[in-house]
Design a protein around this motif. Sequence first.
Motif, PDB file in Angstrom:
ATOM      1  N   VAL A   1      22.774  64.392   2.585  1.00 25.01           N
ATOM      2  CA  VAL A   1      23.857  65.043   1.866  1.00 25.01           C
ATOM      3  C   VAL A   1      23.285  66.072   0.875  1.00 25.01           C
ATOM      4  O   VAL A   1      22.216  65.865   0.325  1.00 25.01           O
ATOM      5  CB  VAL A   1      24.660  63.925   1.167  1.00 25.01           C
ATOM      6  CG1 VAL A   1      24.889  64.197  -0.271  1.00 25.01           C
ATOM      7  CG2 VAL A   1      25.946  63.660   1.895  1.00 25.01           C
TER       8      VAL A   1
ATOM      9  N   LEU B   1      28.507  67.433   3.064  1.00 26.15           N
ATOM     10  CA  LEU B   1      29.324  66.792   2.033  1.00 26.15           C
ATOM     11  C   LEU B   1      29.366  65.276   2.218  1.00 26.15           C
ATOM     12  O   LEU B   1      29.375  64.522   1.249  1.00 26.15           O
ATOM     13  CB  LEU B   1      30.744  67.365   2.105  1.00 26.15           C
ATOM     14  CG  LEU B   1      31.755  66.928   1.059  1.00 26.15           C
ATOM     15  CD1 LEU B   1      31.391  67.524  -0.283  1.00 26.15           C
ATOM     16  CD2 LEU B   1      33.153  67.376   1.443  1.00 26.15           C
ATOM     17  N   LYS B   2      29.436  64.811   3.478  1.00 25.81           N
ATOM     18  CA  LYS B   2      29.530  63.381   3.770  1.00 25.81           C
ATOM     19  C   LYS B   2      28.676  63.086   4.976  1.00 25.81           C
ATOM     20  O   LYS B   2      28.557  63.929   5.873  1.00 25.81           O
ATOM     21  CB  LYS B   2      30.980  63.013   4.131  1.00 25.81           C
ATOM     22  CG  LYS B   2      31.865  62.698   2.987  1.00 25.81           C
ATOM     23  CD  LYS B   2      33.260  62.457   3.498  1.00 25.81           C
ATOM     24  CE  LYS B   2      33.401  61.034   4.002  1.00 25.81           C
ATOM     25  NZ  LYS B   2      34.808  60.732   4.310  1.00 25.81           N
ATOM     26  N   LEU B   3      28.121  61.889   5.027  1.00 28.29           N
ATOM     27  CA  LEU B   3      27.223  61.570   6.128  1.00 28.29           C
ATOM     28  C   LEU B   3      27.273  60.073   6.414  1.00 28.29           C
ATOM     29  O   LEU B   3      27.289  59.261   5.492  1.00 28.29           O
ATOM     30  CB  LEU B   3      25.819  62.002   5.722  1.00 28.29           C
ATOM     31  CG  LEU B   3      24.626  61.657   6.598  1.00 28.29           C
ATOM     32  CD1 LEU B   3      23.668  62.813   6.560  1.00 28.29           C
ATOM     33  CD2 LEU B   3      23.946  60.412   6.106  1.00 28.29           C
ATOM     34  N   HIS B   4      27.346  59.723   7.694  1.00 28.95           N
ATOM     35  CA  HIS B   4      27.305  58.315   8.112  1.00 28.95           C
ATOM     36  C   HIS B   4      26.256  58.169   9.200  1.00 28.95           C
ATOM     37  O   HIS B   4      26.338  58.842  10.226  1.00 28.95           O
ATOM     38  CB  HIS B   4      28.662  57.864   8.645  1.00 28.95           C
ATOM     39  CG  HIS B   4      29.778  58.006   7.645  1.00 28.95           C
ATOM     40  ND1 HIS B   4      29.883  57.205   6.536  1.00 28.95           N
ATOM     41  CD2 HIS B   4      30.815  58.871   7.578  1.00 28.95           C
ATOM     42  CE1 HIS B   4      30.947  57.565   5.828  1.00 28.95           C
ATOM     43  NE2 HIS B   4      31.523  58.590   6.436  1.00 28.95           N
ATOM     44  N   GLU B   5      25.280  57.281   8.952  1.00 30.28           N
ATOM     45  CA  GLU B   5      24.189  57.115   9.908  1.00 30.28           C
ATOM     46  C   GLU B   5      24.154  55.680  10.409  1.00 30.28           C
ATOM     47  O   GLU B   5      24.149  54.742   9.618  1.00 30.28           O
ATOM     48  CB  GLU B   5      22.857  57.459   9.240  1.00 30.28           C
ATOM     49  CG  GLU B   5      21.702  57.539  10.214  1.00 30.28           C
ATOM     50  CD  GLU B   5      20.418  57.991   9.523  1.00 30.28           C
ATOM     51  OE1 GLU B   5      20.240  59.201   9.336  1.00 30.28           O
ATOM     52  OE2 GLU B   5      19.614  57.114   9.173  1.00 30.28           O
TER      53      GLU B   5
ATOM     54  N   GLU C   1      22.489  52.393  12.738  1.00 29.55           N
ATOM     55  CA  GLU C   1      21.156  51.808  12.813  1.00 29.55           C
ATOM     56  C   GLU C   1      20.302  52.481  13.882  1.00 29.55           C
ATOM     57  O   GLU C   1      19.098  52.623  13.732  1.00 29.55           O
ATOM     58  CB  GLU C   1      21.274  50.319  13.117  1.00 29.55           C
ATOM     59  CG  GLU C   1      20.468  49.451  12.194  1.00 29.55           C
ATOM     60  CD  GLU C   1      21.075  48.057  12.096  1.00 29.55           C
ATOM     61  OE1 GLU C   1      20.455  47.155  12.647  1.00 29.55           O
ATOM     62  OE2 GLU C   1      22.163  47.893  11.510  1.00 29.55           O
TER      63      GLU C   1
ATOM     64  N   THR D   1      26.248  61.740  -5.706  1.00 30.36           N
ATOM     65  CA  THR D   1      26.349  61.099  -4.397  1.00 30.36           C
ATOM     66  C   THR D   1      26.531  59.601  -4.553  1.00 30.36           C
ATOM     67  O   THR D   1      25.868  58.989  -5.378  1.00 30.36           O
ATOM     68  CB  THR D   1      25.052  61.346  -3.600  1.00 30.36           C
ATOM     69  OG1 THR D   1      24.698  62.704  -3.707  1.00 30.36           O
ATOM     70  CG2 THR D   1      25.247  60.987  -2.146  1.00 30.36           C
TER      71      THR D   1
ATOM     72  N   GLN E   1      24.466  52.041   8.835  1.00 28.54           N
ATOM     73  CA  GLN E   1      23.343  51.609   8.007  1.00 28.54           C
ATOM     74  C   GLN E   1      23.266  52.424   6.718  1.00 28.54           C
ATOM     75  O   GLN E   1      22.923  51.905   5.679  1.00 28.54           O
ATOM     76  CB  GLN E   1      22.055  51.770   8.810  1.00 28.54           C
ATOM     77  CG  GLN E   1      20.858  51.138   8.150  1.00 28.54           C
ATOM     78  CD  GLN E   1      19.580  51.507   8.873  1.00 28.54           C
ATOM     79  OE1 GLN E   1      19.465  52.600   9.424  1.00 28.54           O
ATOM     80  NE2 GLN E   1      18.645  50.598   8.891  1.00 28.54           N
ATOM     81  N   LEU E   2      23.577  53.706   6.830  1.00 27.76           N
ATOM     82  CA  LEU E   2      23.492  54.564   5.645  1.00 27.76           C
ATOM     83  C   LEU E   2      24.749  55.425   5.556  1.00 27.76           C
ATOM     84  O   LEU E   2      25.129  56.084   6.523  1.00 27.76           O
ATOM     85  CB  LEU E   2      22.254  55.469   5.731  1.00 27.76           C
ATOM     86  CG  LEU E   2      22.168  56.523   4.629  1.00 27.76           C
ATOM     87  CD1 LEU E   2      21.730  55.892   3.318  1.00 27.76           C
ATOM     88  CD2 LEU E   2      21.222  57.629   5.016  1.00 27.76           C
ATOM     89  N   ASN E   3      25.387  55.375   4.406  1.00 33.00           N
ATOM     90  CA  ASN E   3      26.528  56.245   4.141  1.00 33.00           C
ATOM     91  C   ASN E   3      26.236  57.038   2.889  1.00 33.00           C
ATOM     92  O   ASN E   3      25.796  56.466   1.893  1.00 33.00           O
ATOM     93  CB  ASN E   3      27.794  55.427   3.908  1.00 33.00           C
ATOM     94  CG  ASN E   3      28.134  54.555   5.094  1.00 33.00           C
ATOM     95  OD1 ASN E   3      28.827  54.965   6.003  1.00 33.00           O
ATOM     96  ND2 ASN E   3      27.629  53.332   5.082  1.00 33.00           N
ATOM     97  N   GLN E   4      26.472  58.335   2.904  1.00 33.84           N
ATOM     98  CA  GLN E   4      26.334  59.154   1.709  1.00 33.84           C
ATOM     99  C   GLN E   4      27.608  59.970   1.570  1.00 33.84           C
ATOM    100  O   GLN E   4      28.001  60.673   2.499  1.00 33.84           O
ATOM    101  CB  GLN E   4      25.144  60.092   1.830  1.00 33.84           C
ATOM    102  CG  GLN E   4      23.794  59.395   1.766  1.00 33.84           C
ATOM    103  CD  GLN E   4      22.667  60.398   1.784  1.00 33.84           C
ATOM    104  OE1 GLN E   4      22.639  61.300   2.605  1.00 33.84           O
ATOM    105  NE2 GLN E   4      21.711  60.240   0.872  1.00 33.84           N
ATOM    106  N   VAL E   5      28.242  59.861   0.424  1.00 27.74           N
ATOM    107  CA  VAL E   5      29.467  60.611   0.175  1.00 27.74           C
ATOM    108  C   VAL E   5      29.314  61.356  -1.148  1.00 27.74           C
ATOM    109  O   VAL E   5      29.004  60.744  -2.166  1.00 27.74           O
ATOM    110  CB  VAL E   5      30.690  59.665   0.109  1.00 27.74           C
ATOM    111  CG1 VAL E   5      31.951  60.450  -0.179  1.00 27.74           C
ATOM    112  CG2 VAL E   5      30.831  58.876   1.386  1.00 27.74           C
ATOM    113  N   VAL E   6      29.495  62.659  -1.102  1.00 28.91           N
ATOM    114  CA  VAL E   6      29.470  63.440  -2.345  1.00 28.91           C
ATOM    115  C   VAL E   6      30.827  63.290  -3.013  1.00 28.91           C
ATOM    116  O   VAL E   6      31.872  63.521  -2.398  1.00 28.91           O
ATOM    117  CB  VAL E   6      29.164  64.922  -2.067  1.00 28.91           C
ATOM    118  CG1 VAL E   6      29.333  65.746  -3.332  1.00 28.91           C
ATOM    119  CG2 VAL E   6      27.749  65.077  -1.547  1.00 28.91           C
TER     120      VAL E   6
ATOM    121  N   ASP F   1      35.637  55.793   3.245  1.00 35.79           N
ATOM    122  CA  ASP F   1      34.589  55.176   4.049  1.00 35.79           C
ATOM    123  C   ASP F   1      34.919  55.415   5.515  1.00 35.79           C
ATOM    124  O   ASP F   1      36.053  55.698   5.886  1.00 35.79           O
ATOM    125  CB  ASP F   1      34.494  53.680   3.766  1.00 35.79           C
ATOM    126  CG  ASP F   1      33.389  53.037   4.584  1.00 35.79           C
ATOM    127  OD1 ASP F   1      32.306  53.639   4.648  1.00 35.79           O
ATOM    128  OD2 ASP F   1      33.611  51.957   5.155  1.00 35.79           O
TER     129      ASP F   1
END
Lengths: 178, 179
Positions: free
Chosen positions: A78, A98-102, A104, B90, B99-104, B131
């Motif tokens: 991000v 702006l937003k990211l979902h990763e 496994e 963030t 596994q990984l979420n990033q939200v500004v 989410d």
Amino acid sequence: MLQSLFDDVKRMNKRQFLYQVLSFGMIVSSALMIWKGLMVVTESESPIVVVLSGSMEPAFHRGDLLFLTNYKDEPVRVGEIVVFKVEGRDIPIVHRVLKLHEKENGTVKFLTKGDNNSVDDRGLYAPGQLWLTKKDVVGRARGFLPYVGMVTIYMNEYPKFKYAVLACLGLYVLVHRE
Amino acid sequence: MHSVLTRGNAILAYSLSVLAVLTFVCFISTVFIDYRTNATMNTVKVVVKNVADYSASREKNDLGFLTFDLQTDLTHLFNWNVKQLFLYLTAEYSTPNNQLNQVVLWDKIIQRGENAVLDFKNMNTKYYFWDDGNGLRGNQNVTLTLSWNIIPNAGLLPSIFALGSHAFRFPVEYTTARV
């Protein structure tokens, strides 16, 4: 002025003329080599891009130059500025993540937004597309140089200017003698 | 030999190379500077709702609401090769889904010459905290971090994490009241 130029050409013998043509070819091919070499080093299909819109102002203005890399093992995060392509649009877009979902297994989906836009980019994506993935990315912005890209913008907007510049350069290289 | 053309050419070439050298000096003189600094942040009110996300899947997703405090002084980060700072707050967390979420949640542009001493109390977020699923309710470890992307006059575009972060948890019950 022009007369003297053509006199120069006339006074050249065949060997000299061929030599000039060869050196012209050298210039063109070394430019191509540098571009392709950069593509290998940065792993990006387009290592240098020119900013064409004001959607990232005041950071980037029209005509600024960006240097990109696209290393596969470097994860997208991000806040990074990515250059991405959208189906149905010819011109790549330069916006911030702006937003990211990763997950496994490493699959990642993310949403972008231009600093100067009030809403995120879902309206710019292809119809029905909600997220970008790694395959949409052309590169991540790593370096910045202002104004230099203005030359290419002028060339694209005024084709006559482009041909004039090319003709002058070509004539100069062919006629100029060391 | 000294026609207008050759003189113009010489002037143009010389001024272009002077500009290029100056730009390079500007870049190389600031490339090794450490741009990290302290920031303190805190969350005030934290609630979570479960509503339909019409901007994405139209399914019911978790939507977090929070207000935060933030104090930091970034004045000393500005030098002759910093045109602008792009600040962003963030929220980072992990869910069974991802596994990984990033939200500004919030961002701010500070240009050179503008006030860079920040002291926010009970600020609202700028963006929705959606989410990707239902992983916010009862989430025990959500980390808030402040970062800045440095936009130079010419040079690299580093992203720097502030020293200092804040971890918080979401309540175990959904809020149904208006927030």
